[in-house]
Design a protein around this motif. Structure first.
Motif, mmCIF file in Angstrom:
data_model
loop_
_atom_site.group_PDB
_atom_site.id
_atom_site.type_symbol
_atom_site.label_atom_id
_atom_site.label_comp_id
_atom_site.label_asym_id
_atom_site.label_seq_id
_atom_site.Cartn_x
_atom_site.Cartn_y
_atom_site.Cartn_z
ATOM 1 N N THR A 98 16.993 45.307 48.861
ATOM 2 C CA THR A 98 15.869 46.010 49.447
ATOM 3 C C THR A 98 15.585 47.316 48.733
ATOM 4 O OG1 THR A 98 17.747 47.057 50.489
ATOM 5 C CG2 THR A 98 16.900 45.364 51.827
ATOM 6 N N SER A 99 15.012 46.977 47.606
ATOM 7 C CA SER A 99 14.509 48.088 46.820
ATOM 8 C C SER A 99 13.261 47.427 45.776
ATOM 9 C CB SER A 99 15.608 48.696 45.745
ATOM 10 O OG SER A 99 15.029 49.662 44.916
ATOM 11 N N ALA A 100 12.285 48.052 45.953
ATOM 12 C CA ALA A 100 11.043 47.225 45.390
ATOM 13 C C ALA A 100 10.658 47.459 44.096
ATOM 14 C CB ALA A 100 9.930 47.522 46.115
ATOM 15 N N TYR A 101 11.233 48.601 43.353
ATOM 16 C CA TYR A 101 11.001 49.272 42.232
ATOM 17 C C TYR A 101 12.290 49.112 41.299
ATOM 18 C CZ TYR A 101 7.284 51.237 45.063
ATOM 19 O OH TYR A 101 6.342 51.565 45.878
ATOM 20 N N ALA A 102 11.782 49.282 40.014
ATOM 21 C CA ALA A 102 12.672 49.358 38.660
ATOM 22 C C ALA A 102 13.263 50.636 38.624
ATOM 23 C CB ALA A 102 12.037 49.053 37.561
ATOM 24 N N SER A 103 14.789 50.488 38.618
ATOM 25 C CA SER A 103 15.563 51.785 38.196
ATOM 26 C C SER A 103 16.942 51.258 38.352
ATOM 27 C CB SER A 103 15.401 52.746 39.442
ATOM 28 O OG SER A 103 15.921 52.213 40.553
ATOM 29 N N TYR A 104 17.768 52.292 37.883
ATOM 30 C CA TYR A 104 19.207 51.771 37.808
ATOM 31 C C TYR A 104 19.862 51.715 39.219
ATOM 32 C CZ TYR A 104 24.334 52.000 37.575
ATOM 33 O OH TYR A 104 25.675 51.548 37.963
ATOM 34 N N SER A 105 19.590 52.506 40.004
ATOM 35 C CA SER A 105 20.236 52.262 41.550
ATOM 36 C C SER A 105 19.611 51.197 42.248
ATOM 37 C CB SER A 105 20.048 53.685 42.192
ATOM 38 O OG SER A 105 18.980 54.229 42.089
ATOM 39 N N GLY A 106 18.250 50.977 41.940
ATOM 40 C CA GLY A 106 17.526 50.289 42.748
ATOM 41 C C GLY A 106 17.654 48.477 42.164
#
Length: 375
Positions: free
Chosen positions: A116-124
């Protein structure tokens, strides 16, 4: 085509989310899960948890995931996609390891994951992949047969994610008083993260100022702003801003903060603002408190009319987008030629996270990527 709704080789979908407390007694244990390993005293966690206590100690995220789970099952069933959908969380029940254990015991061996995270990132992204690796390690220690796990690509620019947000902004603008509507500014909001994490988000070749995280959000914001202009005939000014900072004051995080931005826009003479939380899949606590409570209080203090547009949540178009992503990935795994569905300038994201994508400060094993120890 006879295999249009064929999810082979996958035999289950796992909805993977953050989790949240569901009562006052859950708040501190939940925050202990979130901050595990950081040595934060319980008294400090009670202070941090005050915004949960304002809402009876209940985060809306679990109910929102239940609604999404039902929407996915309904969409799959109505379209003849025979793929069971499970749900597991990082920080609260149902816990990921427990859900994955149930899936293995139910006989599932090729599992797709929707985070449930649409974007690139460490936490997502990568942190969820680390959670998956931890869960697989636990199942291995129990002597269970390990499934092969793949993660669906980032869906920030899929039409089924973008179009509900366009509708939300248009509806919020229409809800403003007519005399301030055309001059309204759009503040596209997302979760602030440390600038160091933003700069290293996405594949290595995308690392740099803001990385893939900022670039992807800006692309979505442009898509929405352009669509709003086409629908309303008004070219509204806009900016990407941030919210929900939680780190130490001496560590640089992405700015400006939404409350500071409201002050700046008010000082510049903007007559109204629509806050559009494009960084969030559903109206969970960061939206409910940081926008609907804190930012709205700041706007009232300034005498600035504001509206907050809806997140995607369990919108049927998003459920249909997930179905599309599942079928797209399954066809690619079967060796079929696939044309991914994506809007904007960036194109479809990668299916397999490459080595060096969204790295952690302290390297840990991560599943469902090119560097996965589980194949």
């Amino acid at each position: 085509m006879p295999d249009v709704l064929d999810a082979t080789p996958y035999d289950a979908l796992l909805l993977l989310s953050f989790g949240g407390p569901e009562g006052p007694d859950d708040v501190v244990p939940f925050l202990e899960n979130v901050t595990r390993g950081r040595g934060i005293p319980k008294e400090r966690l009670k202070e941090v948890g005050q915004h949960y206590f304002l809402f009876g100690g209940v985060s809306p995220i679990n109910d929102q995931n239940r609604a999404l789970l039902e929407a996915l099952r309904k969409d799959f069933g109505e379209h003849g996609l025979d793929l069971p959908v499970y749900w597991g969380n990082r920080n609260w029940a149902p816990y990921l390891t427990d859900t994955l254990r149930d899936m293995v015991r139910d006989g599932h061996r090729r599992i797709l994951v929707l985070a449930t995270s649409a974007y690139a990132s460490y936490s997502g992204c990568r942190q969820y992949r680390e959670n998956l690796a931890d869960a697989l390690a636990a199942l291995k220690a129990e002597g269970l047969e390990l499934p092969k796990i793949d993660k669906l690509r980032h869906y920030f620019n899929h039409p089924g994610f973008v179009e509900p947000m366009i509708d939300g902004v248009v509806e919020s603008l229409a809800d403003l008083p007519e005399e301030v509507r055309d001059g309204a500014h759009i503040a596209f909001t997302t979760h602030s993260i440390p600038t160091s994490a933003a700069d290293t988000s996405g594949p290595v070749e995308e690392h740099g100022d803001g990385g893939a995280y900022v670039r992807q959000h800006l692309d979505v914001a442009r898509l929405i702003a352009d669509a709003v202009r086409e629908r309303t005939g008004v070219d509204h000014p806009w900016q990407l801003v941030y919210q929900s900072r939680s780190g130490a004051p001496h560590i640089p995080w992405l700015e400006p903060d939404i409350c500071d931005h409201l002050e700046e826009r008010h000082a510049a003479g903007v007559p109204a603002v629509v806050m559009a939380p494009i960084g969030f899949v559903s109206d969970h606590m960061e939206v409910l408190y940081d926008l609907d409570t804190e930012a709205r209080a700041k706007a009232e203090e300034l005498g600035l009319p504001v509206r907050r547009s809806a997140t995607v949540g369990a919108d049927p178009r998003f459920a249909a987008a997930v179905r599309d992503l599942v079928l797209e990935r399954a066809a690619a795994e079967r060796g079929r030629q696939v044309t991914p569905c994506a809007l904007g300038a960036l194109g479809a994201s990668h299916d397999l996270c490459p080595v060096g994508c969204c790295p952690a400060r302290t390297p840990r094993p991560a599943a469902a990527g090119a560097d996965s120890p589980y194949v």
